[in-house]
Design a protein around this motif. Structure first.
Motif, PDB file in Angstrom:
ATOM      1  N   ILE A  32      -5.715   0.967  -1.635  1.00  0.00           N
ATOM      2  CA  ILE A  32      -4.811   1.436  -0.574  1.00  0.00           C
ATOM      3  C   ILE A  32      -5.600   1.660   0.721  1.00  0.00           C
ATOM      4  N   ASN A  72      -6.583  -6.884  -9.998  1.00  0.00           N
ATOM      5  CA  ASN A  72      -6.228  -6.011 -11.122  1.00  0.00           C
ATOM      6  C   ASN A  72      -7.399  -5.810 -12.086  1.00  0.00           C
ATOM      7  N   LYS A  97       0.294   5.673 -14.119  1.00  0.00           N
ATOM      8  CA  LYS A  97       0.104   5.297 -12.704  1.00  0.00           C
ATOM      9  C   LYS A  97      -0.776   4.044 -12.582  1.00  0.00           C
ATOM     10  N   GLN A 104       3.925   1.507  -1.308  1.00  0.00           N
ATOM     11  CA  GLN A 104       4.491   1.620  -2.655  1.00  0.00           C
ATOM     12  C   GLN A 104       3.507   2.296  -3.603  1.00  0.00           C
ATOM     13  N   LEU A 105       2.260   1.849  -3.509  1.00  0.00           N
ATOM     14  CA  LEU A 105       1.230   2.417  -4.374  1.00  0.00           C
ATOM     15  C   LEU A 105       1.018   3.893  -4.077  1.00  0.00           C
ATOM     16  N   GLN A 106       1.030   4.252  -2.813  1.00  0.00           N
ATOM     17  CA  GLN A 106       0.826   5.643  -2.437  1.00  0.00           C
ATOM     18  C   GLN A 106       1.974   6.518  -2.942  1.00  0.00           C
ATOM     19  N   SER A 158       0.831  -1.211   0.000  1.00  0.00           N
ATOM     20  CA  SER A 158       0.000   0.000   0.000  1.00  0.00           C
ATOM     21  C   SER A 158       0.866   1.262   0.000  1.00  0.00           C
ATOM     22  N   VAL A 190      -7.315   2.423  -7.423  1.00  0.00           N
ATOM     23  CA  VAL A 190      -6.042   2.248  -6.704  1.00  0.00           C
ATOM     24  C   VAL A 190      -6.134   2.891  -5.324  1.00  0.00           C
ATOM     25  N   SER A 240       0.648   0.619 -11.154  1.00  0.00           N
ATOM     26  CA  SER A 240      -0.016   0.128  -9.945  1.00  0.00           C
ATOM     27  C   SER A 240      -0.421  -1.329 -10.103  1.00  0.00           C
ATOM     28  N   ILE A 267       0.999  -4.393  -7.828  1.00  0.00           N
ATOM     29  CA  ILE A 267       0.091  -5.302  -7.111  1.00  0.00           C
ATOM     30  C   ILE A 267       0.355  -6.743  -7.515  1.00  0.00           C
TER      31      ILE A 267
END
Length: 359
Positions: free
Chosen positions: A112, A99, A65, A50-52, A48, A108, A69, A73
């Motif tokens: 998160i 996904n 993005k 990493q995604l942020q 989470s 996304v 993302s 994932i």
């Protein structure tokens, strides 16, 4: 028409996936329950974050993005288990299905949010919920015995489940309120970014998933309490228990054994109802009991509506004794009946009866 409109509004709302992402991350049969696996929780938190970090990079386009993302994932989830693990195929399917639900950048953000504010708080809260109700039941039961004496034993056995359930449910309620309040505060801080429908969808998803997880824990607690009652009573009154006789097998479940002063033993079975156990006497008839030096099997029943006169007589003749609530109409009638009075006893006399047999 209004319901159909609301259905559409809910299912078309991006925050609708709060519930589905939550379910997917804890589904054990289909996806491996990575969200509830202690050793994998830190991996989810790192995912989470990493995604942020990716979303915070303004120089990257929205399309890029979303693409990155999905790759993060997939790569993060599929490396949680090696290919020889039985969970590897499940985690692959989880990554694919998550996904598939990520179409926009909002999806996304929702993922998160689920990891950080739904899955993790619920995991922590669930770990605090008691796995059994013994801690609540024994305190209340001890207070009753301290003040009322051994005559309260019948009431304690009858109320044992209720005492434990009440304590556990109160603990659950406190946790739900606490976590709900924390989540509400987070949503309130973001209210400029959320509609009322968004907030309603998130909060109800949280409560629905929390309650589902709690119900699973309740099932794991069920059935333990009546086994615990004898450990408590024997400890409280300093009685000595005895192991089950070697090679003695019967369909009737015996929760506690104790040895009498003449070295014969008695088994105690505590059940809410007799149900169909009265038919299962082939392994516990009087000849078999004598072979193993078993004087009696005592049945402590908290509900006796299915205890017929025939059942009392048939099992009584095989050296089975029924302990019933003193206030029970079944006990009152059977204790005055010439053919049944030797097979029924009041629960208030249980402790004195054990004491007589052991002393």
């Amino acid at each position: 028409m209004e319901n159909n409109t609301l259905d559409n509004l809910v299912t078309e709302n991006s925050w609708h996936n709060v519930y589905w992402f939550s379910r997917m991350l804890v589904n054990s049969d289909k996806y491996g329950a990575v969200g509830t696996t202690q050793s994998k929780r830190n991996n989810l938190i790192m995912l989470s974050k990493q995604l942020q970090c990716l979303l915070d990079k303004h120089e990257i386009s929205v399309e890029e993005k979303i693409s990155r993302s999905k790759k993060i994932i997939f790569d993060s989830l599929t490396t949680l288990y090696n290919q020889s693990s039985p969970k590897y195929k499940l985690i692959i399917q989880l990554a694919i299905d998550i996904n598939d639900k990520i179409v926009t950048i909002k999806d996304v953000i929702v993922f998160i949010f689920v990891v950080q504010h739904i899955i993790m708080p619920i995991n922590i809260a669930i770990s605090i919920v008691p796995s059994n109700d013994r801690e609540f039941t024994t305190v209340a039961a001890k207070d009753m015995l301290d003040s009322l004496g051994e005559s309260a034993v019948g009431t304690i056995i009858h109320k044992w489940d209720d005492l434990g359930v009440l304590g556990c449910l109160n603990k659950e309620r406190s946790l739900i309120v606490s976590e709900f309040k924390a989540l509400y505060s987070i949503l309130h801080d973001r209210k400029s970014q959320l509609t009322e429908l968004d907030i309603a969808i998130i909060l109800t998803s949280f409560v629905q998933e929390f309650e589902r997880r709690l119900s699973q824990k309740r099932k794991s607690r069920a059935g333990q309490s009546l086994e615990d009652v004898f450990d408590f009573l024997f400890n409280y009154f300093n009685f000595t228990s005895h192991p089950a006789p070697d090679h003695f097998q019967t369909d009737i479940e015996v929760d506690k054994w104790f040895k009498c002063k003449d070295n014969w033993i008695i088994g105690i079975s505590c059940k809410r109802t007799l149900r169909e156990r009265w038919k299962q006497i082939s392994g516990a008839d009087k000849d078999t009991l004598s072979k193993f030096r078993i004087r009696h099997i005592w049945h402590l029943l908290t509900y006796d509506t299915d205890l017929s006169d025939d059942k009392i007589t048939m099992l009584g003749q095989q050296r089975h004794i029924f302990y019933l609530l003193d206030s029970s109409d079944k006990y009152k009638n059977a204790s005055k009946h010439i053919g049944m009075k030797d097979y029924v006893r009041p629960l208030s006399g249980l402790i004195s009866d054990i004491r007589k047999e052991q002393s």
